[in-house]
Motif scaffolding. Sequence first.
Motif, mmCIF file in Angstrom:
data_model
loop_
_atom_site.group_PDB
_atom_site.id
_atom_site.type_symbol
_atom_site.label_atom_id
_atom_site.label_comp_id
_atom_site.label_asym_id
_atom_site.label_seq_id
_atom_site.Cartn_x
_atom_site.Cartn_y
_atom_site.Cartn_z
ATOM 1 N N LEU A 157 0.827 -1.209 0.000
ATOM 2 C CA LEU A 157 0.000 0.000 0.000
ATOM 3 C C LEU A 157 0.861 1.259 0.000
ATOM 4 C CD1 LEU A 157 -2.892 -0.894 2.496
ATOM 5 C CD2 LEU A 157 -3.041 -0.704 0.003
ATOM 6 N N GLU A 158 1.941 1.226 0.786
ATOM 7 C CA GLU A 158 2.812 2.398 0.881
ATOM 8 C C GLU A 158 3.629 2.618 -0.384
ATOM 9 O OE1 GLU A 158 5.031 1.589 4.381
ATOM 10 O OE2 GLU A 158 3.333 1.950 5.737
ATOM 11 N N LEU A 160 2.389 2.673 -3.309
ATOM 12 C CA LEU A 160 1.565 3.416 -4.264
ATOM 13 C C LEU A 160 1.943 4.891 -4.237
ATOM 14 C CD1 LEU A 160 -1.935 1.877 -3.411
ATOM 15 C CD2 LEU A 160 -0.497 1.312 -5.372
ATOM 16 N N SER A 162 1.206 8.967 -4.758
ATOM 17 C CA SER A 162 0.062 9.757 -4.296
ATOM 18 C C SER A 162 -1.066 9.743 -5.325
ATOM 19 C CB SER A 162 0.497 11.189 -3.993
ATOM 20 O OG SER A 162 1.072 11.791 -5.131
ATOM 21 N N GLN A 165 -2.759 6.355 -5.178
ATOM 22 C CA GLN A 165 -3.637 6.307 -4.008
ATOM 23 C C GLN A 165 -4.935 7.064 -4.271
ATOM 24 O OE1 GLN A 165 -1.764 7.362 -0.271
ATOM 25 N NE2 GLN A 165 0.197 6.531 -0.945
ATOM 26 N N GLU A 166 -4.812 8.198 -4.954
ATOM 27 C CA GLU A 166 -5.980 8.996 -5.279
ATOM 28 C C GLU A 166 -6.923 8.232 -6.197
ATOM 29 O OE1 GLU A 166 -6.586 13.701 -6.338
ATOM 30 O OE2 GLU A 166 -4.975 12.616 -7.326
ATOM 31 N N ILE A 198 -1.295 0.170 -10.139
ATOM 32 C CA ILE A 198 -1.964 -0.250 -8.907
ATOM 33 C C ILE A 198 -2.123 -1.767 -8.865
ATOM 34 C CG2 ILE A 198 -4.165 -0.176 -7.638
ATOM 35 C CD1 ILE A 198 -4.484 2.725 -8.708
ATOM 36 N N ALA A 214 -7.512 -3.700 -1.077
ATOM 37 C CA ALA A 214 -7.298 -2.424 -0.393
ATOM 38 C C ALA A 214 -8.181 -2.329 0.850
ATOM 39 C CB ALA A 214 -7.586 -1.271 -1.348
ATOM 40 N N PHE A 219 -6.784 0.038 3.677
ATOM 41 C CA PHE A 219 -6.564 1.272 2.920
ATOM 42 C C PHE A 219 -7.661 2.272 3.245
ATOM 43 C CE2 PHE A 219 -7.495 3.752 -0.989
ATOM 44 C CZ PHE A 219 -6.308 4.460 -1.080
#
Length: 232
Positions: A157-158, A160, A162, A165-166, A198, A214, A219
């Motif tokens: 997850l980290e 990804l 920004s 993530q959006e 992703i 996620a 997430f």
Amino acid sequence: MTSPPGLIKVLLVEDHRAVAEGLWAMLDDYDDLTVVGWADSVAEAVPMTEQLSPDMALIDYRLPDGTGAEAAARIRAHDPGVAIVFLSADTSDAALLAAVEAGASGYLLKSAGGDEIAAAIRAAAAGETLIPARTLMEVLARNRESARLFASQMERLESLTSREQEILALMTQGLDNRAIADRLTISYATVRTHVRGILEKLQARSQLEAVAKAAEWGFRPVTHPREEADPS
């Protein structure tokens, strides 16, 4: 009042009155056991121990103001000589490990019969450990594997960006690629490129699987600045 020699004094730590009364009546059928009192919370456990000086405590894991592990730790901090056996409906590895760390000699499920409970009380009072080393090793191995898996999930997850993530956040809201492109005012091709990134990072074969992973991994979708500024 002094108990006869050889009589094992038992303190019950159980928040359900009906269960506590049933255990009390059951244990009183054994000539070498006597229930000296009942505490219905973590807070009551130590004062009852101070007052009654039990040889062992039979403790439920789920209590209204904490866990049985907390009660056990407090009891043993006051009197390390008190043996601890858990009697609980909680079958989780976490509960067993917490019980062991608190100094428990045994961990029984509430489906256990009277003779099994009585035998566990006698063994614990005699200083025996009732949790097989093999069982404990298996639980510790599962715990280590769970920790490794969680760390791997957080790392993915980290990883990804920004923007990824959006986009993932918008995917979790049910938006398709074209809707995401419109929302972020970027091209459809750019969205597809980010989605591929992703899927690769989350090792997902589809956007639906990526969204499911996620959610499972914790997430937390971020709120897009434009959404915060939208008065509607």
